[in-house]
Design a protein around this motif. Structure first.
Motif, short mmCIF file in Angstrom:
data_model
loop_
_atom_site.label_atom_id
_atom_site.label_comp_id
_atom_site.label_asym_id
_atom_site.label_seq_id
_atom_site.Cartn_x
_atom_site.Cartn_y
_atom_site.Cartn_z
N ILE A 8 -19.32 -10.41 -22.77
CA ILE A 8 -17.91 -10.47 -23.21
C ILE A 8 -17.07 -9.57 -22.31
O ILE A 8 -17.45 -8.42 -22.07
N THR A 9 -15.97 -10.10 -21.81
CA THR A 9 -15.04 -9.25 -21.05
C THR A 9 -13.82 -8.94 -21.90
O THR A 9 -13.46 -9.70 -22.81
N ILE A 10 -13.21 -7.80 -21.62
CA ILE A 10 -11.98 -7.40 -22.31
C ILE A 10 -11.03 -6.80 -21.28
O ILE A 10 -11.40 -5.90 -20.53
N ASN A 11 -9.83 -7.36 -21.20
CA ASN A 11 -8.83 -6.93 -20.23
C ASN A 11 -7.46 -6.91 -20.90
O ASN A 11 -7.29 -7.47 -21.99
N ALA A 12 -6.51 -6.27 -20.23
CA ALA A 12 -5.18 -6.15 -20.83
C ALA A 12 -4.08 -6.58 -19.87
O ALA A 12 -4.11 -6.25 -18.68
N VAL A 13 -3.13 -7.32 -20.40
CA VAL A 13 -1.90 -7.63 -19.67
C VAL A 13 -0.87 -6.57 -20.08
O VAL A 13 -0.78 -6.22 -21.26
N MET A 14 -0.14 -6.06 -19.11
CA MET A 14 0.89 -5.05 -19.40
C MET A 14 2.26 -5.62 -19.03
O MET A 14 2.70 -5.51 -17.89
N PRO A 15 2.92 -6.25 -20.01
CA PRO A 15 4.22 -6.85 -19.70
C PRO A 15 5.30 -5.79 -19.48
O PRO A 15 5.27 -4.72 -20.09
N GLY A 16 6.26 -6.17 -18.62
CA GLY A 16 7.49 -5.39 -18.52
C GLY A 16 8.42 -5.86 -19.62
O GLY A 16 8.03 -5.90 -20.79
#
Ligand code: NAP
Length: 264
Positions: free
Chosen positions: A187-195
């Motif tokens: 399982i991978t876990i990543n994050a998007v960091m919106p402006g």
């Protein structure tokens, strides 16, 4: 490049509006079966119907979107949503922890209840959702978790949003340890960091806020929900299978200049 998304079972928390709705649209248009959650049933049912109709008009036709009432701050609700999603789709491959709130509250006046609300939704909601989904994601064999964090907190600050910034930075701390716990299960876990992304929630902050934000973005526009959806789809794709515990800033360059003058 998102061919591998077709047929995947996807859960998007807070998918009834704004960024979550955009993420759900991206997955459904790419052929996934999607469950969206939120607390307001009327907007949830309406969003599911609208997204399903839009996906059906894609060539090739996309997947279906359904709505389940869910409150991420309630552990039992998160468990029920995951169970119902698995029942509906026969499994779960992708979880997008997106539900979030951003009420302003200067520290001098912030009440314990205001602090609890933001942490319960944005941070504990991420824990509860991921914990509930873990068995199904393990079963999937290619489980993917995508967090909607923010530039606010991990990179920048904003007076009045200290609780929000702490919750969004907290998601990234959570992500790094969770990635290690889940890696053996693939399982991978990543994050998007919106402006600053145009959504119902951002619109509530007012026209002055939007105008001043736009002026501080090198690419000259606020972001769209599709800009964030594309990043989420990438993290969910087979092509991103070797990426875990990473962040992707999607902000039109907003966090780069030292000052307005630095933008040239
Ligand atoms: P939004 O337009 O206000 O939409 C928020 C969504 O979350 C709605 O579907 C809402 O539905 C749901 N939600 C709120 N509390 C919930 C709860 N306790 N349980 C389940 N669902 C809940 O907000 P947005 O701008 O799209 O923001 C979405 C995410 O992106 C948040 O995590 C936010 O921090 C992050 N973000 C946004 C921006 C931006 O510029 N817009 C920038 C950086 C990060 P109900 O109200 O019906 O529950």
């Amino acid at each position: 490049m998102f061919e591998s998304i077709s047929g995947r079972s996807v859960l998007v928390t807070g998918g009834t509006k704004g960024i979550g709705k955009g993420i759900a649209a991206g997955f459904a248009n790419a052929g996934a079966q999607v469950v969206i959650t939120g607390r307001d049933e009327a907007s949830g049912e309406q969003a599911a119907e609208q997204l399903t109709a839009a996906a059906a008009s894609m060539i090739p036709a996309g997947g279906k979107v359904s709505y389940l009432r869910g409150d991420v701050s309630d552990q039992a609700s998160c468990a029920a949503v995951v169970e119902a999603t698995v029942g509906k789709h026969g499994g779960l491959d992708v979880v997008c922890c997106n539900a979030g709130i951003f009420p302003a509250s200067p520290l001098a006046d912030m009440t314990p209840a205001e602090l609890d609300d933001v942490l319960a939704t944005n941070l504990k909601g991420t824990f509860f959702t991921v914990q509930a989904a873990l068995p199904a994601l393990t079963e999937s064999g290619h489980g993917r978790i995508i967090l909607t964090s923010s530039i606010t907190g991990p990179i920048t600050g904003y007076a009045g949003w200290s609780h929000y910034g702490a919750s969004k930075a907290g998601q990234l701390g959570f992500m790094r340890s969770a990635a290690l716990e889940f890696a053996k299960a693939g399982i991978t876990i990543n994050a998007v960091m919106p402006g600053n992304i145009i959504t119902e929630g951002l619109g509530d902050l007012g026209a002055d806020y939007l105008t001043s934000m736009e002026a501080s973005i090198p690419l000259g526009r606020l972001g769209s929900v599709a800009d964030i959806a594309n990043a989420a789809l990438f993290f969910a794709s087979d092509e991103a299978g070797y990426i875990t515990a990473q962040t992707l800033v999607v902000d039109g360059g907003q966090t780069v200049p030292e000052s307005l003058q630095a933008m040239g």
